[in-house]
Design a protein around this motif. Structure first.
Motif, PDB file in Angstrom:
ATOM      1  N   TYR A  88       1.895  17.531  17.126  1.00 12.43           N
ATOM      2  CA  TYR A  88       1.613  18.489  16.058  1.00 12.43           C
ATOM      3  C   TYR A  88       0.518  17.923  15.143  1.00 12.43           C
ATOM      4  O   TYR A  88       0.796  17.435  14.039  1.00 12.43           O
ATOM      5  N   PRO A  89      -0.739  17.975  15.586  1.00 10.93           N
ATOM      6  CA  PRO A  89      -1.831  17.390  14.795  1.00 10.93           C
ATOM      7  C   PRO A  89      -1.993  18.003  13.404  1.00 10.93           C
ATOM      8  O   PRO A  89      -2.514  17.348  12.508  1.00 10.93           O
ATOM      9  N   LYS A  90      -1.540  19.229  13.216  1.00 13.64           N
ATOM     10  CA  LYS A  90      -1.614  19.840  11.879  1.00 13.64           C
ATOM     11  C   LYS A  90      -0.802  19.029  10.872  1.00 13.64           C
ATOM     12  O   LYS A  90      -1.141  18.970   9.680  1.00 13.64           O
ATOM     13  N   LEU A  91       0.288  18.435  11.355  1.00 13.64           N
ATOM     14  CA  LEU A  91       1.095  17.569  10.497  1.00 13.64           C
ATOM     15  C   LEU A  91       0.255  16.393  10.012  1.00 13.64           C
ATOM     16  O   LEU A  91       0.263  16.044   8.824  1.00 13.64           O
ATOM     17  N   GLY A  92      -0.499  15.770  10.934  1.00 10.32           N
ATOM     18  CA  GLY A  92      -1.348  14.650  10.569  1.00 10.32           C
ATOM     19  C   GLY A  92      -2.482  15.056   9.651  1.00 10.32           C
ATOM     20  O   GLY A  92      -2.841  14.316   8.721  1.00 10.32           O
ATOM     21  N   GLU A  93      -3.055  16.224   9.884  1.00  8.72           N
ATOM     22  CA  GLU A  93      -4.143  16.698   9.027  1.00  8.72           C
ATOM     23  C   GLU A  93      -3.656  16.908   7.590  1.00  8.72           C
ATOM     24  O   GLU A  93      -4.375  16.615   6.624  1.00  8.72           O
ATOM     25  N   TYR A  94      -2.440  17.425   7.471  1.00  5.66           N
ATOM     26  CA  TYR A  94      -1.873  17.620   6.141  1.00  5.66           C
ATOM     27  C   TYR A  94      -1.581  16.269   5.479  1.00  5.66           C
ATOM     28  O   TYR A  94      -1.819  16.082   4.276  1.00  5.66           O
ATOM     29  N   GLU A  95      -1.100  15.311   6.274  1.00  4.67           N
ATOM     30  CA  GLU A  95      -0.854  13.967   5.748  1.00  4.67           C
ATOM     31  C   GLU A  95      -2.148  13.360   5.205  1.00  4.67           C
ATOM     32  O   GLU A  95      -2.169  12.788   4.107  1.00  4.67           O
ATOM     33  N   ILE A  96      -3.229  13.479   5.959  1.00  3.01           N
ATOM     34  CA  ILE A  96      -4.517  12.919   5.530  1.00  3.01           C
ATOM     35  C   ILE A  96      -4.958  13.550   4.210  1.00  3.01           C
ATOM     36  O   ILE A  96      -5.404  12.853   3.285  1.00  3.01           O
ATOM     37  N   LYS A  97      -4.826  14.863   4.110  1.00  2.00           N
ATOM     38  CA  LYS A  97      -5.212  15.561   2.871  1.00  2.00           C
ATOM     39  C   LYS A  97      -4.451  15.000   1.674  1.00  2.00           C
ATOM     40  O   LYS A  97      -5.032  14.728   0.616  1.00  2.00           O
ATOM     41  N   LEU A  98      -3.145  14.786   1.839  1.00  2.00           N
ATOM     42  CA  LEU A  98      -2.323  14.273   0.743  1.00  2.00           C
ATOM     43  C   LEU A  98      -2.658  12.814   0.431  1.00  2.00           C
ATOM     44  O   LEU A  98      -2.699  12.414  -0.740  1.00  2.00           O
ATOM     45  N   CYS A  99      -2.914  12.015   1.466  1.00  2.00           N
ATOM     46  CA  CYS A  99      -3.232  10.604   1.257  1.00  2.00           C
ATOM     47  C   CYS A  99      -4.577  10.436   0.557  1.00  2.00           C
ATOM     48  O   CYS A  99      -4.729   9.560  -0.309  1.00  2.00           O
ATOM     49  N   LEU A 100      -5.544  11.250   0.918  1.00  2.00           N
ATOM     50  CA  LEU A 100      -6.841  11.189   0.240  1.00  2.00           C
ATOM     51  C   LEU A 100      -6.691  11.545  -1.233  1.00  2.00           C
ATOM     52  O   LEU A 100      -7.383  10.992  -2.092  1.00  2.00           O
ATOM     53  N   ASP A 101      -5.780  12.455  -1.509  1.00  2.00           N
ATOM     54  CA  ASP A 101      -5.498  12.802  -2.903  1.00  2.00           C
ATOM     55  C   ASP A 101      -4.812  11.635  -3.618  1.00  2.00           C
ATOM     56  O   ASP A 101      -5.058  11.391  -4.803  1.00  2.00           O
ATOM     57  N   ASP A 102      -3.960  10.889  -2.888  1.00  2.00           N
ATOM     58  CA  ASP A 102      -3.261   9.732  -3.462  1.00  2.00           C
ATOM     59  C   ASP A 102      -4.233   8.694  -4.000  1.00  2.00           C
ATOM     60  O   ASP A 102      -3.951   8.029  -5.011  1.00  2.00           O
ATOM     61  N   ILE A 103      -5.358   8.500  -3.309  1.00  2.00           N
ATOM     62  CA  ILE A 103      -6.245   7.393  -3.650  1.00  2.00           C
ATOM     63  C   ILE A 103      -7.488   7.821  -4.432  1.00  2.00           C
ATOM     64  O   ILE A 103      -8.364   6.997  -4.695  1.00  2.00           O
ATOM     65  N   VAL A 131       0.825  -1.211   0.000  1.00  2.00           N
ATOM     66  CA  VAL A 131       0.000   0.000   0.000  1.00  2.00           C
ATOM     67  C   VAL A 131       0.862   1.266   0.000  1.00  2.00           C
ATOM     68  O   VAL A 131       0.390   2.337  -0.408  1.00  2.00           O
ATOM     69  N   TYR A 132       2.116   1.149   0.400  1.00  2.00           N
ATOM     70  CA  TYR A 132       3.044   2.286   0.370  1.00  2.00           C
ATOM     71  C   TYR A 132       3.250   2.786  -1.062  1.00  2.00           C
ATOM     72  O   TYR A 132       3.545   3.961  -1.289  1.00  2.00           O
ATOM     73  N   GLU A 133       3.071   1.894  -2.048  1.00  2.00           N
ATOM     74  CA  GLU A 133       3.194   2.296  -3.454  1.00  2.00           C
ATOM     75  C   GLU A 133       2.047   3.208  -3.877  1.00  2.00           C
ATOM     76  O   GLU A 133       2.162   3.955  -4.846  1.00  2.00           O
ATOM     77  N   VAL A 134       0.944   3.122  -3.143  1.00  2.00           N
ATOM     78  CA  VAL A 134      -0.239   3.920  -3.442  1.00  2.00           C
ATOM     79  C   VAL A 134      -0.299   5.149  -2.542  1.00  2.00           C
ATOM     80  O   VAL A 134      -0.496   6.276  -3.013  1.00  2.00           O
ATOM     81  N   LEU A 135      -0.136   4.942  -1.243  1.00  2.00           N
ATOM     82  CA  LEU A 135      -0.158   6.050  -0.276  1.00  2.00           C
ATOM     83  C   LEU A 135       1.253   6.646  -0.179  1.00  2.00           C
ATOM     84  O   LEU A 135       1.964   6.491   0.819  1.00  2.00           O
ATOM     85  N   LYS A 136       1.618   7.339  -1.224  1.00  2.00           N
ATOM     86  CA  LYS A 136       2.991   7.840  -1.331  1.00  2.00           C
ATOM     87  C   LYS A 136       3.292   8.973  -0.355  1.00  2.00           C
ATOM     88  O   LYS A 136       4.453   9.291  -0.094  1.00  2.00           O
ATOM     89  N   ASN A 137       2.236   9.593   0.180  1.00  2.00           N
ATOM     90  CA  ASN A 137       2.438  10.711   1.105  1.00  2.00           C
ATOM     91  C   ASN A 137       2.214  10.327   2.563  1.00  2.00           C
ATOM     92  O   ASN A 137       2.235  11.196   3.444  1.00  2.00           O
TER      93      ASN A 137
END
Length: 398
Positions: free
Chosen positions: A363-378, A335-341
């Motif tokens: 630093y929850p803002k870091l996690g929120e940004y990660e989620i935004k990028l991961c949702l874009d990944d999929i 799944v790392y090949e898909v969730l590149k962020n």
């Protein structure tokens, strides 16, 4: 086209990810006006009820093997535990599956264009059917024994008479092999001497009803930040590495609760390990979880961790993303090949795993940004698109 589909189970039977994948491939193969004959271990009443009037052209057959409960036990207790208890012999079950379907095909005289088989469990049947009926064979590997032994190639030589031997035969006789990640393709080429030109990668996808869910308020959240592991307690999933990371996290802050949801042959070992690490007060082992409890755990978790040593793909990060859980995955997952962020670590790097957990909590803002990028990944991944790719492979062979 007419497709002979060989699997071990299908929704609503639930032993693991295989039933979910079978569900989506059957659903969309039928949706695209193919005639699918799906053969599973046992056509239980819940399957009959669930699929009633859902299929346009296709039909599900059971082999009446009376193995289904033991199959569920595999995911509850692990293969090693079942082996010690002499509950199930999978090699015998694989041979029985082959013999029963050959007998049924002889009696029914089904007309089909292609054979589509899942994993080593049905590969033996697929190979024999190909030899007898002279039809092209596609084998879809969702996992390999290489993964199940924790990515240790030295163990494979002891499994020639078991799943590894059947997987080798699959590489030899299949006209095409489908895998769920480039990682699995590389493993087949390197450790199975499989022709890379006959291997195609089709990624798994999020559920069709994927949508962001609301977090649930819970009293436990007033006291703790929650880190969740949800999966089998087995070697290749790497839960022991997360426990070691938990020790380091808890040295820095005491308000973190680690929940290990699931069971398997490592469960007793992990409970003892938590005690030896002196972190038992901050670790919960739930045992077997049903769908409702799993959804609840995702909904209260702050962070989801998939620390696998060797993971063909891994659907659980998609499930965690639905609840906006921050995620940490090992680099040894497909799944790392898909969730590149996604935040990713080598499974053995427990210091970095602990640092990531601490960083996401602080630093929850870091996690929120990660989620935004991961949702874009999929966003472009779907089971419908995956099935369309499979159909193209079928058409190239017929």
């Amino acid at each position: 086209m007419k497709i002979l589909f060989l699997s071990w189970g299908v929704f609503p039977q639930k032993g693991g990810g295989l039933e979910k994948v079978t569900y989506y491939y059957l659903k969309y193969l039928d949706y695209f006006n193919n005639v699918v004959y799906l053969f599973i271990l046992n056509l239980t009443d819940d399957v009959k009820s669930f699929w009633n009037n859902k299929l346009k052209n296709s039909k599900i057959f059971g082999l009446n093997m009376k193995l289904y409960q033991s199959y569920i036990d595999y995911f509850k207790y692990g293969s090693f535990t079942l082996y010690k208890r002499k509950i199930i012999d999978y090699k015998k079950a694989v041979i029985e599956y082959k013999d029963r379907i050959l007998d049924i095909l002889k009696k029914m005289k089904l007309d089909f264009d292609i054979i589509y088989a899942y994993d080593w469990l049905t590969a033996l049947a697929g190979i024999e059917i190909k030899k007898i009926y002279k039809k092209p064979l596609v084998i879809h590997f969702h996992s390999l024994v290489y993964d199940r032994v924790g990515g240790n190639p030295d163990v494979l030589k002891y499994l020639y008479d078991y799943d590894y031997g059947i997987e080798l035969e699959a590489c030899k006789y299949a006209d095409k092999i489908v895998v769920v990640s480039k990682r699995e393709k590389d493993i087949l080429v390197k450790y199975y001497n499989c022709d890379e030109n006959k291997i195609d990668v089709i990624y798994n996808a999020p559920d069709d009803d994927f949508s962001i869910k609301e977090k649930i308020n819970s009293k436990i959240k007033e006291k703790y930040k929650i880190v969740l592991y949800l999966g089998r307690m087995t070697m290749h999933k790497g839960p022991d590495y997360l426990l070691r990371a938990a020790k380091r996290v808890l040295e820095k802050r005491k308000d973190v609760l680690f929940i290990f949801a699931g069971t398997g042959e490592m469960l007793e070992q992990l409970i003892k390990m938590a005690a030896d690490l002196n972190i038992s007060k901050n670790v919960i082992f739930t045992g077997w979880v049903d769908d409702d409890l799993a959804e609840y755990l995702y909904s209260i978790a702050d962070i989801f961790v998939l620390p696998s040593i060797s993971e063909p793909f891994g659907l659980t990060p998609f499930e965690a993303l639905k609840y906006k859980d921050f995620i940490i995955i090992s680099k040894q997952t497909g799944v790392y090949e898909v969730l590149k962020n996604a935040l990713a670590v080598d499974f053995w790097d427990v210091n970095k795993m602990a640092d990531y957990i601490l960083a996401l909590l602080s630093y929850p803002k870091l996690g929120e940004y990660e989620i935004k990028l991961c949702l874009d990944d999929i966003k472009n991944l779907s089971w419908k698109n995956s099935v369309e790719k499979l159909i193209s492979i079928f058409n190239s062979l017929i």
